[in-house]
Design a protein around this motif. Structure first.
Motif, PDB file in Angstrom:
ATOM      1  N   ALA A  19      43.876  87.161   0.532  1.00  0.00           N
ATOM      2  CA  ALA A  19      44.113  85.725   0.343  1.00  0.00           C
ATOM      3  C   ALA A  19      45.532  85.383  -0.086  1.00  0.00           C
ATOM      4  O   ALA A  19      46.053  84.352   0.347  1.00  0.00           O
ATOM      5  N   PRO A  20      46.198  86.215  -0.913  1.00  0.00           N
ATOM      6  CA  PRO A  20      47.572  85.859  -1.262  1.00  0.00           C
ATOM      7  C   PRO A  20      48.506  85.731  -0.047  1.00  0.00           C
ATOM      8  O   PRO A  20      49.477  84.981  -0.099  1.00  0.00           O
ATOM      9  N   ALA A  21      48.201  86.417   1.035  1.00  0.00           N
ATOM     10  CA  ALA A  21      49.035  86.318   2.241  1.00  0.00           C
ATOM     11  C   ALA A  21      48.885  84.956   2.901  1.00  0.00           C
ATOM     12  O   ALA A  21      49.846  84.405   3.434  1.00  0.00           O
ATOM     13  N   SER A  22      47.681  84.398   2.883  1.00  0.00           N
ATOM     14  CA  SER A  22      47.406  83.072   3.431  1.00  0.00           C
ATOM     15  C   SER A  22      45.973  82.690   3.080  1.00  0.00           C
ATOM     16  O   SER A  22      45.029  83.123   3.748  1.00  0.00           O
ATOM     17  N   GLY A  24      44.399  79.924   3.411  1.00  0.00           N
ATOM     18  CA  GLY A  24      43.715  79.153   4.451  1.00  0.00           C
ATOM     19  C   GLY A  24      43.164  80.047   5.550  1.00  0.00           C
ATOM     20  O   GLY A  24      42.008  79.896   5.958  1.00  0.00           O
ATOM     21  N   LEU A  25      43.976  80.972   6.037  1.00  0.00           N
ATOM     22  CA  LEU A  25      43.519  81.885   7.085  1.00  0.00           C
ATOM     23  C   LEU A  25      42.429  82.803   6.542  1.00  0.00           C
ATOM     24  O   LEU A  25      41.462  83.102   7.247  1.00  0.00           O
ATOM     25  N   ALA A  26      42.561  83.236   5.288  1.00  0.00           N
ATOM     26  CA  ALA A  26      41.536  84.095   4.686  1.00  0.00           C
ATOM     27  C   ALA A  26      40.191  83.369   4.609  1.00  0.00           C
ATOM     28  O   ALA A  26      39.141  83.946   4.908  1.00  0.00           O
ATOM     29  N   THR A  27      40.225  82.105   4.242  1.00  0.00           N
ATOM     30  CA  THR A  27      38.994  81.315   4.173  1.00  0.00           C
ATOM     31  C   THR A  27      38.405  81.102   5.567  1.00  0.00           C
ATOM     32  O   THR A  27      37.192  81.226   5.760  1.00  0.00           O
ATOM     33  N   ALA A  82      40.199  89.511  14.109  1.00  0.00           N
ATOM     34  CA  ALA A  82      41.604  89.221  14.426  1.00  0.00           C
ATOM     35  C   ALA A  82      42.285  88.508  13.256  1.00  0.00           C
ATOM     36  O   ALA A  82      43.418  88.857  12.886  1.00  0.00           O
ATOM     37  N   GLY A  83      41.616  87.528  12.680  1.00  0.00           N
ATOM     38  CA  GLY A  83      42.182  86.816  11.535  1.00  0.00           C
ATOM     39  C   GLY A  83      42.419  87.740  10.358  1.00  0.00           C
ATOM     40  O   GLY A  83      43.493  87.714   9.733  1.00  0.00           O
ATOM     41  N   PHE A  84      41.433  88.586  10.049  1.00  0.00           N
ATOM     42  CA  PHE A  84      41.609  89.528   8.948  1.00  0.00           C
ATOM     43  C   PHE A  84      42.711  90.542   9.248  1.00  0.00           C
ATOM     44  O   PHE A  84      43.449  90.946   8.357  1.00  0.00           O
ATOM     45  N   SER A  85      42.849  90.928  10.503  1.00  0.00           N
ATOM     46  CA  SER A  85      43.890  91.892  10.863  1.00  0.00           C
ATOM     47  C   SER A  85      45.279  91.299  10.665  1.00  0.00           C
ATOM     48  O   SER A  85      46.195  91.992  10.200  1.00  0.00           O
ATOM     49  N   LEU A  86      45.436  90.032  11.006  1.00  0.00           N
ATOM     50  CA  LEU A  86      46.712  89.358  10.730  1.00  0.00           C
ATOM     51  C   LEU A  86      47.016  89.373   9.237  1.00  0.00           C
ATOM     52  O   LEU A  86      48.153  89.618   8.820  1.00  0.00           O
ATOM     53  N   LEU A  87      46.006  89.112   8.435  1.00  0.00           N
ATOM     54  CA  LEU A  87      46.177  89.089   6.983  1.00  0.00           C
ATOM     55  C   LEU A  87      46.440  90.483   6.418  1.00  0.00           C
ATOM     56  O   LEU A  87      47.249  90.647   5.500  1.00  0.00           O
ATOM     57  N   GLY A 102      42.197  96.849  13.856  1.00  0.00           N
ATOM     58  CA  GLY A 102      41.524  95.549  13.866  1.00  0.00           C
ATOM     59  C   GLY A 102      41.848  94.740  15.105  1.00  0.00           C
ATOM     60  O   GLY A 102      40.968  94.107  15.692  1.00  0.00           O
ATOM     61  N   TYR A 103      43.108  94.770  15.534  1.00  0.00           N
ATOM     62  CA  TYR A 103      43.484  94.054  16.761  1.00  0.00           C
ATOM     63  C   TYR A 103      42.740  94.627  17.958  1.00  0.00           C
ATOM     64  O   TYR A 103      42.251  93.883  18.819  1.00  0.00           O
ATOM     65  N   VAL A 104      42.654  95.949  18.033  1.00  0.00           N
ATOM     66  CA  VAL A 104      41.934  96.594  19.142  1.00  0.00           C
ATOM     67  C   VAL A 104      40.458  96.232  19.083  1.00  0.00           C
ATOM     68  O   VAL A 104      39.843  95.888  20.102  1.00  0.00           O
ATOM     69  N   THR A 105      39.881  96.282  17.893  1.00  0.00           N
ATOM     70  CA  THR A 105      38.465  95.943  17.713  1.00  0.00           C
ATOM     71  C   THR A 105      38.201  94.496  18.118  1.00  0.00           C
ATOM     72  O   THR A 105      37.240  94.207  18.846  1.00  0.00           O
TER      73      THR A 105
END
Length: 159
Positions: A19-22, A24-27, A82-87, A102-105
């Motif tokens: 969550a500290p990375a983002s 909003g995206l984490a939520t 994908a969202g979690f992988s970005l984070l 994660g991106y591959v998955t």
């Protein structure tokens, strides 16, 4: 398949770490994970109920009414991963390889959904190969690695 429920708890824990990375995206990612997990569990429950107590009229071959062609099980789950992988990639201390896997998955999950939508027949190699790769390798390894990363982080962002 009721296997959609356990990942919800793992990803809720991961949300706290990334969550500290983002925030909003984490939520958003955890919301997608909850929807995907509940959809997958409902899909599995629908299939199991029909196999234990077949309806008077055959529903064999018809898509699940609650998760048609795996829109939640595969597509929404792919978006969550994908969202979690970005984070994960943006969170110091988490393994970059975890983000890459994660991106591959996520890509394989979306491919399986599109293949099931277009081809329909699960035994077709264009459905079965990516389905096997994600179901037996990428997804379980990614979730196991998430668990290890969470364990090592002790709830902190540093691993």
């Amino acid at each position: 398949r009721l296997g959609g429920l356990p990942p919800i708890t793992a990803l809720a824990g991961l949300r706290e770490v990334v969550a500290p990375a983002s925030a909003g995206l984490a939520t958003a990612a955890v919301a997608l994970a909850v929807v995907a997990g509940l959809g997958a569990a409902a899909h599995g429950g629908y299939d199991r109920a029909n196999s234990l107590h077949p309806p008077a009229q055959s529903v064999s071959g018809l898509p699940s009414q609650v998760d048609p062609r795996g829109v939640f099980t595969f597509f929404v789950a792919g978006l969550a991963v994908a969202g979690f992988s970005l984070l994960i990639a943006a969170t110091p201390g988490l393994p970059r390889g975890l983000a890459a896997l994660g991106y591959v998955t996520a890509a394989l999950l979306v491919i399986v959904y599109i293949a099931r939508l277009v081809i329909v027949v699960p035994s077709n190699p264009l459905v079965a190969v990516p389905g096997g790769l994600v179901g037996f390798i990428a997804d379980p390894v990614w979730y196991a690695w998430v668990g290890v990363a969470l364990y090592r982080s002790g709830g902190r962002t540093r691993v």
